[in-house]
Scaffold this motif. Structure first.
Motif, short mmCIF file in Angstrom:
data_model
loop_
_atom_site.label_atom_id
_atom_site.label_comp_id
_atom_site.label_asym_id
_atom_site.label_seq_id
_atom_site.Cartn_x
_atom_site.Cartn_y
_atom_site.Cartn_z
N MET A 32 -7.81 -7.09 145.30
CA MET A 32 -8.71 -6.42 146.16
C MET A 32 -7.92 -6.69 147.68
O MET A 32 -8.37 -8.11 147.61
CB MET A 32 -10.08 -7.45 145.66
CG MET A 32 -11.14 -6.86 144.64
SD MET A 32 -12.50 -7.42 144.02
CE MET A 32 -12.02 -9.23 143.98
N ASP A 33 -7.78 -5.76 148.48
CA ASP A 33 -6.50 -6.36 149.61
C ASP A 33 -7.51 -6.20 150.78
O ASP A 33 -7.57 -4.81 151.12
CB ASP A 33 -5.24 -6.15 149.22
CG ASP A 33 -4.54 -7.12 150.01
OD1 ASP A 33 -5.20 -8.10 150.90
OD2 ASP A 33 -3.30 -6.70 150.17
N GLY A 34 -7.08 -6.53 151.40
CA GLY A 34 -7.63 -6.13 153.41
C GLY A 34 -8.74 -5.52 153.64
O GLY A 34 -8.83 -5.70 154.94
N ASN A 35 -9.61 -7.44 153.79
CA ASN A 35 -10.19 -7.35 154.33
C ASN A 35 -10.59 -8.06 155.26
O ASN A 35 -10.83 -7.66 156.17
CB ASN A 35 -10.91 -8.84 152.90
CG ASN A 35 -11.15 -7.97 151.60
OD1 ASN A 35 -11.47 -6.87 151.53
ND2 ASN A 35 -12.08 -9.70 150.68
N GLY A 36 -9.25 -8.82 155.84
CA GLY A 36 -8.85 -9.51 156.96
C GLY A 36 -8.59 -8.51 158.02
O GLY A 36 -9.54 -8.26 159.21
N ARG A 37 -7.70 -7.16 158.21
CA ARG A 37 -7.40 -6.26 158.37
C ARG A 37 -8.20 -5.86 159.17
O ARG A 37 -8.84 -4.66 159.66
CB ARG A 37 -6.62 -5.18 157.78
CG ARG A 37 -4.90 -6.26 158.36
CD ARG A 37 -4.43 -5.82 156.93
NE ARG A 37 -4.31 -6.09 156.64
CZ ARG A 37 -3.17 -5.54 154.67
NH1 ARG A 37 -2.84 -4.52 155.38
NH2 ARG A 37 -3.72 -6.18 154.09
N TRP A 38 -9.49 -5.47 158.02
CA TRP A 38 -11.16 -4.55 157.39
C TRP A 38 -11.88 -5.82 159.14
O TRP A 38 -12.37 -4.57 159.89
CB TRP A 38 -11.45 -3.94 156.99
CG TRP A 38 -12.76 -3.32 156.60
CD1 TRP A 38 -12.88 -2.31 156.75
CD2 TRP A 38 -14.15 -3.95 157.06
NE1 TRP A 38 -14.52 -2.01 156.65
CE2 TRP A 38 -15.10 -3.28 157.23
CE3 TRP A 38 -14.53 -5.56 157.24
CZ2 TRP A 38 -16.35 -3.25 157.53
CZ3 TRP A 38 -16.14 -5.54 158.10
CH2 TRP A 38 -16.84 -4.52 157.82
N LYS A 83 -2.26 -21.12 150.94
CA LYS A 83 -1.66 -21.89 151.86
C LYS A 83 -2.94 -21.57 153.31
O LYS A 83 -2.20 -21.52 154.68
CB LYS A 83 -0.53 -21.12 151.76
CG LYS A 83 0.64 -21.02 151.30
CD LYS A 83 1.97 -19.93 151.82
CE LYS A 83 2.68 -19.85 149.64
NZ LYS A 83 2.84 -18.58 149.68
N ARG A 84 -4.25 -20.41 153.14
CA ARG A 84 -4.42 -20.02 154.24
C ARG A 84 -5.37 -21.71 155.39
O ARG A 84 -5.61 -22.28 154.18
CB ARG A 84 -5.90 -18.68 153.41
CG ARG A 84 -4.50 -17.85 153.27
CD ARG A 84 -5.54 -16.79 152.78
NE ARG A 84 -4.90 -15.84 152.17
CZ ARG A 84 -5.23 -14.58 152.22
NH1 ARG A 84 -6.84 -13.86 152.72
NH2 ARG A 84 -4.81 -13.31 152.23
N PRO A 85 -5.76 -20.99 156.05
CA PRO A 85 -6.60 -22.24 157.18
C PRO A 85 -7.76 -23.02 155.63
O PRO A 85 -8.55 -21.53 155.33
CB PRO A 85 -6.98 -21.58 158.17
CG PRO A 85 -6.11 -19.84 158.20
CD PRO A 85 -5.66 -19.82 157.03
#
Ligand code: IPE
Ligand code: IPE
Ligand code: MG
Length: 254
Positions: A32-38, A83-85
């Motif tokens: 389930m990828d692409g949430n941040g870019r959306w 690794k994310r904030p």
């Protein structure tokens, strides 16, 4: 009645993928990828993308159940995502809590069971306990449909934990090292008892596995699309399945 075409040329569903309901994949995996870019495209914080992605997860999970696909495995949080904030990680954990609570309440009525792949012992205690409660409730549900949520999951981590458990069984004399088969080793993985995925889907335009089910997807069919996960719809899923149904799987044969 349904989102998909049952017959060729259904005039009401023009442009939709036609599925052969007798040849559906038994197990679909989704990264389930692409949430941040959306979210970024809309000038929103990344966490808004995760919230939208979680809604998509619910829609797609019910769509798979309604199609009659027995297993859906979704990649929700990887061993690398720590690794994310901290604020982003914590927002994702909050969403997981929210959707697990909802699933817990609906499991029995809606006929599904949830399982987790990944090391849930390393999750924040409250979420870990909720996972354990979800497993316990699921074990009493007579469900034809199972959702596997990959949570603190990494394929390599899964294989290492399996190898350690197997090595302990060898050391304790429960099994002989030279007897090990692929089927035996599979039983040490988090996915024990789950058939290998037939179809692995990755939205968002990235063409990589990112540590998702490397052992289990050795013979999976892959489907990549540029659609970002929050925009993923039952129609896109049907296109992926239709594409899958046009392929010939040979498994090394002819
Ligand atoms: C996937 O979306 C969700 C998780 C990894 C938890 P991303 O957050 O990776 O979105 P992009 O790839 O940055 O757009
Ligand atoms: C994979 O997506 C993990 C999940 C969807 C949960 P990532 O966004 O973390 O993967 P990379 O960093 O693009 O490889
Ligand atoms: Mg990503």
């Amino acid at each position: 009645m349904a989102f998909w075409n049952r017959k060729k040329g259904n005039p009401n569903q023009a442009g939709e993928a036609e599925l052969d309901l007798s040849r559906l994949p038994k197990h679909i995996g989704i990264i389930m990828d692409g949430n941040g870019r959306w979210a970024r495209k809309r000038g929103l914080p990344r966490t808004a993308g995760h919230a939208a992605g979680a809604e998509t997860f619910r829609t797609i999970a019910y769509h798979c159940r309604d199609l009659g696909i027995p297993y859906l495995t979704v990649y929700a949080f990887s061993t690398e995502n720590w690794k994310r904030p901290a604020e982003e990680v914590s927002a994702i954990m909050d969403l997981l809590r929210k959707y697990l609570l909802e699933a817990l309440a609906k499991m029995e009525k809606d006929g599904f069971r949830i399982r987790f792949l990944g090391d849930i012992t390393a999750l924040p205690p409250e979420l870990r306990d909720l996972c354990l409660e979800t497993l316990e409730t699921g074990s009493h549900v007579d469900a034809k449909y199972q959702i596997n949520v990959c949570l603190n999951y990494g394929g390599r981590d899964e294989i290492i934990r399996a190898a350690k458990a197997w090595a302990k069984d060898v050391a304790d004399g429960r099994v002989q090292a030279e007897d090990l088969t692929e089927a035996d080793f599979s039983r040490y993985l988090d996915s024990r008892g789950v058939p290998d995925p037939d179809l692995v889907i990755r939205p968002s335009g990235e063409l990589r596995l990112s540590n998702f089910l490397p052992w289990q997807s050795a013979y999976a069919e892959f489907y990549f699309t540029d659609v970002l996960w929050p925009d993923f719809s039952p129609q896109v899923l049907n296109q992926a399945i239709a594409d899958f149904q046009r392929r010939q799987r040979r498994f090394g044969g002819i």
